[in-house]
Design a protein around this motif. Structure first.
Motif, PDB file in Angstrom:
ATOM      1  N   HIS A 335       0.839  -1.206   0.000  1.00 50.84           N
ATOM      2  CA  HIS A 335       0.000   0.000   0.000  1.00 50.84           C
ATOM      3  C   HIS A 335       0.871   1.253   0.000  1.00 50.84           C
ATOM      4  O   HIS A 335       1.886   1.309   0.683  1.00 50.84           O
ATOM      5  CB  HIS A 335      -0.994   0.001   1.169  1.00 50.84           C
ATOM      6  CG  HIS A 335      -0.424   0.230   2.541  1.00 50.84           C
ATOM      7  ND1 HIS A 335      -0.261   1.487   3.073  1.00 50.84           N
ATOM      8  CD2 HIS A 335      -0.009  -0.626   3.497  1.00 50.84           C
ATOM      9  CE1 HIS A 335       0.219   1.382   4.310  1.00 50.84           C
ATOM     10  NE2 HIS A 335       0.398   0.115   4.586  1.00 50.84           N
ATOM     11  N   ASP A 356       6.007   2.380   7.370  1.00 55.92           N
ATOM     12  CA  ASP A 356       4.648   1.958   7.010  1.00 55.92           C
ATOM     13  C   ASP A 356       4.040   2.957   6.033  1.00 55.92           C
ATOM     14  O   ASP A 356       3.412   3.916   6.442  1.00 55.92           O
ATOM     15  CB  ASP A 356       3.821   1.856   8.306  1.00 55.92           C
ATOM     16  CG  ASP A 356       2.409   1.351   8.069  1.00 55.92           C
ATOM     17  OD1 ASP A 356       2.120   0.863   6.960  1.00 55.92           O
ATOM     18  OD2 ASP A 356       1.589   1.455   8.994  1.00 55.92           O
ATOM     19  N   ASN A 357       4.124   2.850   4.720  1.00 51.37           N
ATOM     20  CA  ASN A 357       4.701   1.719   4.025  1.00 51.37           C
ATOM     21  C   ASN A 357       5.511   2.219   2.823  1.00 51.37           C
ATOM     22  O   ASN A 357       5.463   1.634   1.751  1.00 51.37           O
ATOM     23  CB  ASN A 357       3.578   0.748   3.593  1.00 51.37           C
ATOM     24  CG  ASN A 357       4.112  -0.524   2.993  1.00 51.37           C
ATOM     25  OD1 ASN A 357       5.187  -1.007   3.338  1.00 51.37           O
ATOM     26  ND2 ASN A 357       3.379  -1.033   2.033  1.00 51.37           N
ATOM     27  N   GLU A 390      -5.195   1.548   2.354  1.00 52.30           N
ATOM     28  CA  GLU A 390      -5.063   0.403   3.264  1.00 52.30           C
ATOM     29  C   GLU A 390      -5.407   0.822   4.672  1.00 52.30           C
ATOM     30  O   GLU A 390      -6.120   0.132   5.405  1.00 52.30           O
ATOM     31  CB  GLU A 390      -3.622  -0.144   3.219  1.00 52.30           C
ATOM     32  CG  GLU A 390      -3.430  -1.454   3.992  1.00 52.30           C
ATOM     33  CD  GLU A 390      -3.014  -1.285   5.447  1.00 52.30           C
ATOM     34  OE1 GLU A 390      -2.958  -2.298   6.166  1.00 52.30           O
ATOM     35  OE2 GLU A 390      -2.762  -0.158   5.897  1.00 52.30           O
ATOM     36  N   GLU A 391      -4.914   1.992   5.053  1.00 51.97           N
ATOM     37  CA  GLU A 391      -5.108   2.461   6.431  1.00 51.97           C
ATOM     38  C   GLU A 391      -6.579   2.753   6.724  1.00 51.97           C
ATOM     39  O   GLU A 391      -6.976   2.899   7.863  1.00 51.97           O
ATOM     40  CB  GLU A 391      -4.267   3.719   6.699  1.00 51.97           C
ATOM     41  CG  GLU A 391      -2.783   3.598   6.328  1.00 51.97           C
ATOM     42  CD  GLU A 391      -1.975   2.761   7.312  1.00 51.97           C
ATOM     43  OE1 GLU A 391      -2.582   2.087   8.172  1.00 51.97           O
ATOM     44  OE2 GLU A 391      -0.733   2.772   7.212  1.00 51.97           O
ATOM     45  N   ASP A 418       4.187  -5.138   3.619  1.00 49.75           N
ATOM     46  CA  ASP A 418       3.737  -4.021   4.439  1.00 49.75           C
ATOM     47  C   ASP A 418       4.751  -3.796   5.552  1.00 49.75           C
ATOM     48  O   ASP A 418       4.866  -4.611   6.452  1.00 49.75           O
ATOM     49  CB  ASP A 418       2.343  -4.326   5.008  1.00 49.75           C
ATOM     50  CG  ASP A 418       1.694  -3.094   5.612  1.00 49.75           C
ATOM     51  OD1 ASP A 418       2.382  -2.079   5.795  1.00 49.75           O
ATOM     52  OD2 ASP A 418       0.481  -3.161   5.908  1.00 49.75           O
ATOM     53  N   SER A 419       5.511  -2.710   5.447  1.00 51.51           N
ATOM     54  CA  SER A 419       6.515  -2.320   6.433  1.00 51.51           C
ATOM     55  C   SER A 419       7.704  -3.295   6.439  1.00 51.51           C
ATOM     56  O   SER A 419       7.699  -4.305   7.140  1.00 51.51           O
ATOM     57  CB  SER A 419       5.916  -2.246   7.836  1.00 51.51           C
ATOM     58  OG  SER A 419       4.779  -1.404   7.834  1.00 51.51           O
TER      59      SER A 419
HETATM   60 ZN   LIG Z   1       0.841  -0.605   6.527  1.00 50.58          ZN
END
Ligand SMILES: [Zn+2]
Length: 566
Positions: A335, A356-357, A390-391, A418-419
């Protein structure tokens, strides 16, 4: 590679030295493991610095930061040689979002006979409507308790038993039904709802989905900290603007009112109905449970402030080299969005979202570059998908999964990033939802070649498998791999991994402090990208599709999808 008649008679080295029929010698092809091992950690760091800089304003969907971010990723995808991933010839898939801000001056009223309870917004409950409309309401809607609200044929579980719930307001418990293990009643039965691990039936998103399917007008979840995995304060944050997908039906097929009750207020409601909360909760953990009408009504009117946002997924394609198999796909996701700019925060108001991210997007770009150098090139096509929102609840990936650019029945696997790990190499790597699909077997093999071991999620009760962008694909049947960084760091004390993880959650995660740090070591990110790269590459070359393992909640969806496609 060029061919010449002598090729089969000569060892590769001699061929490279001698050339071939006078043409220029070509460098010996590197094995894929080496191509991926040469992913450039500094390049990922540079992408991360750019994307998390002030200019990008925390990358909120619908902001100026989105424009910068999308332009940057498209530009980078072009540079590394990807083709437009949308069949319409562009690098974007438009994602229509709706921003909904509920008016906080709202009261929820429970009535039984002459008695009335008025609940206070935020303190006692939160509620909203996802209907794309100015307002939504419940008017004297009958309340019915439906236990955990679960319908799971593979566990012979049905909390509804055919009860007509149209227009009613259903009250349900959060989490999976906790079924004791017959062999040891102090433990949960690992054969039902994943034992200690949370399944999708425990997630609040499932509860609202099934409520809508039952035709309920309202769905209220009773908040309890332990099974939810977070305190009521997290739920109370839902009073701010929430984004959602704009479905063609303007979300009218969802329940009119969705919300949460605090545990205190839920107990009071059960008492008003002449019921005992603890006793009914106990019944709800059994297959014999039947819905319990409360003889109480609910009324509420929610006013919305609405705005539409046209956000974008960015999508780049590396076309497969096999004439037939190029119509089949392996998808990488990460994302691009983060939380934007915060109001009322002191000092730095930008949520930079470096780890992130921005790291995941940097990794996606570098992975795409490496893919372009593989020999032999992948037989199947590889899609690089940078998703939005995404968040806000996995909205960009959800949109792709229900409105795919290429058929999901021809999509072999999804690998999500992710991250990324920014603290150096590890001897292990975590697989979230380990044991779900054949992708775990690929992962175990690749990890072993790297001299690493696969470890399961240390906190399966938090339901992490349902909380990032691979999940909407899994829900639609596509085998999906989600992994987290290892915790056993090379050359570091044994507790180092746990310490930095705790520090991250406490002080950095979803805070403006998520910035690029001078002490970052990208060698671990490179190691993990080599892992993701090799898994996807092998799937792209394999002679069979990866499958869900027996007992997976996604297996039947996939089987029906493949059957329908035949
Ligand atoms: Zn994330």
């Amino acid at each position: 590679m060029k061919r010449c008649s002598l090729a089969s008679a000569l060892p590769a080295l001699a061929l490279a030295l001698a050339g071939c029929g006078g043409s220029k010698p070509t460098a010996a092809a590197k094995p894929p493991s080496q191509v991926f091992a040469e992913i450039d950690g500094n390049a990922i760091l540079e992408h991360t610095k750019t994307l998390s800089s002030d200019t990008f304003e925390g990358r909120a969907p619908g902001s100026k930061g989105e424009d910068f971010t999308v332009a940057y990723i498209v530009d980078q995808f072009r540079k590394v040689g990807l083709k437009p991933g949308n069949p319409d010839g562009t690098f974007v898939q438009k994602v229509p979002l709706i921003g909904i801000t509920p008016d906080p001056n709202v009261t929820l009223t429970f009535k039984k006979g002459g008695r009335e309870e008025k609940l206070k917004f935020k303190d006692d409950f939160v509620a909203w409507t996802k209907h794309v409309a100015e307002s939504a309401e419940l008017v004297d809607s009958q309340l019915v308790f439906v236990g955990y609200g679960v319908q799971a044929p593979q566990y012979s579980w049905d909390d509804y038993k055919g009860t007509d719930l149209k227009g009613k307001t259903i009250v349900m418990l959060v989490g999976d039904p906790p079924v004791p293990d017959p062999a040891d009643p102090t433990q949960l039965d690992p054969k039902v709802f994943g034992g200690r691990a949370m399944t999708y039936y425990g997630r609040w998103t499932y509860k609202y989905e099934i409520g809508a399917k039952m035709g309920a007008a309202g769905v209220l979840i009773v908040h309890e900290t332990e099974p939810a995995g977070y305190p009521f304060a997290v739920v109370q944050n839902k009073v701010n603007e929430q984004f959602d997908l704009m479905a063609p039906d303007k979300n009218m097929s969802r329940a009119a009112i969705e919300g949460w009750l605090s545990l205190d207020q839920a107990r009071k409601l059960f008492a008003l109905a002449g019921q005992d909360f603890s006793a009914l909760k106990k019944q709800a953990a059994t297959r014999a449970f039947r819905p319990v009408p409360f003889g109480v009504t609910a009324s509420i009117t929610v006013q919305n402030t609405l705005r539409t946002v046209n956000s974008r997924n960015v999508v780049g394609l590396l076309q497969g080299s096999d004439r037939r198999l190029k119509e089949e796909y392996v998808v990488y996701t990460a994302h691009w969005d983060h939380l934007g700019v915060g109001a009322g925060l002191k000092g730095d108001r930008i949520y930079h979202g470096a780890q992130d991210n921005a790291t995941g997007i940097g990794g996606l770009i570098e992975l795409a570059r490496a893919y372009g150098q593989l020999s032999p090139p992948p037989k199947r096509s590889v899609l690089f998908l940078a998703v939005t929102a995404e968040e806000q609840g996995l909205l960009g990936s959800e949109y792709y999964a229900v409105t795919p650019l290429y058929r999901l029945a021809k999509t072999l696997a999804v690998i999500n990033m992710d991250s990324l790990n920014v603290h150096g190499k590890t001897r292990d790597i975590t697989i979230v939802g380990l044991g779900n699909s054949d992708l775990d077997d690929y992962a175990r093999q690749v990890a072993a070649e790297q001299g690493r071991v696969i470890k399961p999620d240390p906190e399966p009760e938090k339901g992490s498998y349902y909380r990032s962008d691979h999940f909407p694909f899994a829900k639609q049947g596509v085998p999906a791999l989600a992994s987290g960084a290892g915790i056993d760091y090379e050359g570091k004390p044994a507790d180092y991994g746990r310490k930095i993880r705790a520090e991250y959650i406490a002080n950095i995660y979803h805070q403006p402090a998520d910035t690029v740090r001078p002490d970052w070591d990208m060698s671990g990110a490179v190691q993990d990208l080599q892992f993701y790269g090799l898994i996807g590459y092998r799937v792209s070359m394999a002679d069979k599709y990866p499958e869900w393992k027996a007992g997976s909640e996604f297996k039947s969806v996939r089987e029906e999808q493949l059957k329908a496609a035949r």
